[in-house]
Design a protein around this motif. Structure first.
Motif, PDB file in Angstrom:
ATOM      1  N   GLY A  20       0.812  -1.209   0.000  1.00 39.56           N
ATOM      2  CA  GLY A  20       0.000   0.000   0.000  1.00 39.56           C
ATOM      3  C   GLY A  20       0.843   1.255   0.000  1.00 39.56           C
ATOM      4  N   GLY A  21       2.050   1.131   0.554  1.00 34.94           N
ATOM      5  CA  GLY A  21       2.922   2.297   0.644  1.00 34.94           C
ATOM      6  C   GLY A  21       3.172   2.942  -0.692  1.00 34.94           C
ATOM      7  N   GLY A  22       3.955   2.307  -1.507  1.00 35.94           N
ATOM      8  CA  GLY A  22       4.304   2.886  -2.799  1.00 35.94           C
ATOM      9  C   GLY A  22       3.178   2.846  -3.804  1.00 35.94           C
ATOM     10  N   THR A  23       2.411   1.765  -3.804  1.00 38.29           N
ATOM     11  CA  THR A  23       1.391   1.595  -4.829  1.00 38.29           C
ATOM     12  C   THR A  23       0.252   2.594  -4.716  1.00 38.29           C
ATOM     13  OG1 THR A  23       0.284  -0.101  -3.518  1.00 38.29           O
ATOM     14  CG2 THR A  23       1.861  -0.860  -5.152  1.00 38.29           C
ATOM     15  N   VAL A  24      -0.014   3.065  -3.532  1.00 40.05           N
ATOM     16  CA  VAL A  24      -1.093   4.034  -3.331  1.00 40.05           C
ATOM     17  C   VAL A  24      -0.537   5.433  -3.087  1.00 40.05           C
ATOM     18  CG1 VAL A  24      -3.002   4.698  -1.808  1.00 40.05           C
ATOM     19  CG2 VAL A  24      -2.698   2.310  -2.448  1.00 40.05           C
ATOM     20  N   ILE A  25       0.457   5.540  -2.233  1.00 40.09           N
ATOM     21  CA  ILE A  25       0.941   6.849  -1.810  1.00 40.09           C
ATOM     22  C   ILE A  25       1.603   7.619  -2.941  1.00 40.09           C
ATOM     23  CG2 ILE A  25       2.550   8.045  -0.272  1.00 40.09           C
ATOM     24  CD1 ILE A  25       1.951   5.813   1.786  1.00 40.09           C
ATOM     25  N   VAL A  26       2.473   6.985  -3.714  1.00 42.19           N
ATOM     26  CA  VAL A  26       3.180   7.700  -4.780  1.00 42.19           C
ATOM     27  C   VAL A  26       2.202   8.304  -5.793  1.00 42.19           C
ATOM     28  CG1 VAL A  26       4.787   7.480  -6.720  1.00 42.19           C
ATOM     29  CG2 VAL A  26       5.385   6.511  -4.503  1.00 42.19           C
ATOM     30  N   PRO A  27       1.318   7.494  -6.408  1.00 42.05           N
ATOM     31  CA  PRO A  27       0.399   8.107  -7.375  1.00 42.05           C
ATOM     32  C   PRO A  27      -0.546   9.128  -6.743  1.00 42.05           C
ATOM     33  CG  PRO A  27       0.258   5.695  -7.465  1.00 42.05           C
ATOM     34  CD  PRO A  27       1.173   6.044  -6.348  1.00 42.05           C
ATOM     35  N   ALA A  28      -0.970   8.876  -5.505  1.00 40.24           N
ATOM     36  CA  ALA A  28      -1.885   9.820  -4.847  1.00 40.24           C
ATOM     37  C   ALA A  28      -1.204  11.157  -4.594  1.00 40.24           C
ATOM     38  CB  ALA A  28      -2.396   9.227  -3.541  1.00 40.24           C
ATOM     39  N   LEU A  29       0.023  11.120  -4.109  1.00 42.61           N
ATOM     40  CA  LEU A  29       0.735  12.378  -3.856  1.00 42.61           C
ATOM     41  C   LEU A  29       1.001  13.133  -5.158  1.00 42.61           C
ATOM     42  CD1 LEU A  29       3.326  11.395  -1.089  1.00 42.61           C
ATOM     43  CD2 LEU A  29       1.260  12.776  -0.824  1.00 42.61           C
ATOM     44  N   GLU A  30       1.394  12.403  -6.183  1.00 41.78           N
ATOM     45  CA  GLU A  30       1.686  13.062  -7.463  1.00 41.78           C
ATOM     46  C   GLU A  30       0.423  13.632  -8.107  1.00 41.78           C
ATOM     47  OE1 GLU A  30       5.655  10.687  -8.988  1.00 41.78           O
ATOM     48  OE2 GLU A  30       3.716  10.023  -9.739  1.00 41.78           O
ATOM     49  N   THR A  31      -0.662  12.887  -8.043  1.00 40.37           N
ATOM     50  CA  THR A  31      -1.893  13.306  -8.716  1.00 40.37           C
ATOM     51  C   THR A  31      -2.719  14.285  -7.888  1.00 40.37           C
ATOM     52  OG1 THR A  31      -1.985  11.159  -9.803  1.00 40.37           O
ATOM     53  CG2 THR A  31      -3.997  12.456  -9.828  1.00 40.37           C
ATOM     54  N   LEU A  32      -3.000  13.918  -6.662  1.00 39.67           N
ATOM     55  CA  LEU A  32      -3.906  14.728  -5.837  1.00 39.67           C
ATOM     56  C   LEU A  32      -3.222  15.932  -5.190  1.00 39.67           C
ATOM     57  CD1 LEU A  32      -5.795  11.798  -4.072  1.00 39.67           C
ATOM     58  CD2 LEU A  32      -6.525  13.102  -6.090  1.00 39.67           C
ATOM     59  N   LYS A  33      -1.965  15.760  -4.813  1.00 38.71           N
ATOM     60  CA  LYS A  33      -1.262  16.836  -4.102  1.00 38.71           C
ATOM     61  C   LYS A  33      -0.257  17.564  -4.989  1.00 38.71           C
ATOM     62  CE  LYS A  33      -0.705  17.024  -0.084  1.00 38.71           C
ATOM     63  NZ  LYS A  33      -1.090  18.038   0.852  1.00 38.71           N
ATOM     64  N   LYS A  34      -0.075  17.073  -6.222  1.00 36.28           N
ATOM     65  CA  LYS A  34       0.888  17.659  -7.171  1.00 36.28           C
ATOM     66  C   LYS A  34       2.299  17.688  -6.598  1.00 36.28           C
ATOM     67  CE  LYS A  34      -2.522  18.549  -9.946  1.00 36.28           C
ATOM     68  NZ  LYS A  34      -3.051  17.398 -10.584  1.00 36.28           N
ATOM     69  N   THR A  35       2.633  16.634  -5.837  1.00 39.25           N
ATOM     70  CA  THR A  35       3.963  16.516  -5.235  1.00 39.25           C
ATOM     71  C   THR A  35       4.954  16.098  -6.319  1.00 39.25           C
ATOM     72  OG1 THR A  35       2.967  15.846  -3.147  1.00 39.25           O
ATOM     73  CG2 THR A  35       5.296  15.334  -3.431  1.00 39.25           C
ATOM     74  N   GLU A  36       6.131  16.681  -6.291  1.00 41.17           N
ATOM     75  CA  GLU A  36       7.201  16.343  -7.235  1.00 41.17           C
ATOM     76  C   GLU A  36       7.565  14.872  -7.065  1.00 41.17           C
ATOM     77  OE1 GLU A  36      11.095  15.511  -8.474  1.00 41.17           O
ATOM     78  OE2 GLU A  36      10.874  16.060  -6.370  1.00 41.17           O
ATOM     79  N   THR A  37       7.914  14.206  -8.144  1.00 42.91           N
ATOM     80  CA  THR A  37       8.123  12.756  -8.170  1.00 42.91           C
ATOM     81  C   THR A  37       9.111  12.280  -7.120  1.00 42.91           C
ATOM     82  OG1 THR A  37       7.581  12.684 -10.516  1.00 42.91           O
ATOM     83  CG2 THR A  37       8.789  10.805  -9.631  1.00 42.91           C
ATOM     84  N   HIS A  38      10.263  12.909  -7.032  1.00 45.68           N
ATOM     85  CA  HIS A  38      11.272  12.481  -6.057  1.00 45.68           C
ATOM     86  C   HIS A  38      10.744  12.576  -4.626  1.00 45.68           C
ATOM     87  CE1 HIS A  38      13.896  13.025  -9.530  1.00 45.68           C
ATOM     88  NE2 HIS A  38      14.765  12.237  -8.911  1.00 45.68           N
ATOM     89  N   LYS A  39      10.034  13.658  -4.333  1.00 45.05           N
ATOM     90  CA  LYS A  39       9.473  13.831  -2.989  1.00 45.05           C
ATOM     91  C   LYS A  39       8.364  12.821  -2.719  1.00 45.05           C
ATOM     92  CE  LYS A  39      10.639  18.625  -2.141  1.00 45.05           C
ATOM     93  NZ  LYS A  39      10.137  19.955  -1.788  1.00 45.05           N
ATOM     94  N   ALA A  40       7.576  12.502  -3.728  1.00 44.58           N
ATOM     95  CA  ALA A  40       6.501  11.516  -3.549  1.00 44.58           C
ATOM     96  C   ALA A  40       7.090  10.149  -3.209  1.00 44.58           C
ATOM     97  CB  ALA A  40       5.637  11.430  -4.805  1.00 44.58           C
TER      98      ALA A  40
END
Length: 114
Positions: A20-40
């Motif tokens: 759940g960590g990477g599979t959910v958090i990375v895309p959610a941060l990038e898409t919903l929060k517009k977090t930069e890829t490295h930071k996500a």
């Protein structure tokens, strides 16, 4: 609010499926929060420890862990994670997104075939 929702969904997926960590958090941060890829990716890695620890404790007390695999998997995963974390900042966002997509695709194919 959105941060808590991302946490709730990733925790649920992690507890249910062990991922759940990477599979959910990375895309959610990038898409919903517009977090930069490295930071996500870095944020997901940081969050995975307490997320996994909470699920692992429940699995441990239910006797659902493979004790013989724990030591050897940890033995390899610790140096692997150090190397990966050091390489994270040396790779482009495009490379990280492509690699993440490839790993997710490979995992999805494997799961559909088993």
């Amino acid at each position: 609010m959105i941060n808590s929702l991302i946490g709730l969904v990733s925790g649920f997926i992690n507890g249910l499926l062990g991922s759940g960590g990477g599979t959910v958090i990375v895309p959610a941060l990038e898409t919903l929060k517009k977090t930069e890829t490295h930071k996500a990716h870095a944020t997901a890695i940081f969050i995975i420890l307490p997320l996994s620890a909470a699920s692992a404790l429940i699995y441990f007390f239910k006797g659902a862990l493979d004790p013989s695999a724990l030591f050897y998997v940890a033995l390899g995963s610790i140096p692997g994670s150090i190397i990966g974390a050091k390489l994270l900042k040396k790779r482009s966002s495009r490379f990280l997104s492509g690699m993440f997509g490839a790993v997710m695709t490979a995992a999805a194919i494997r799961m559909m075939l088993t």
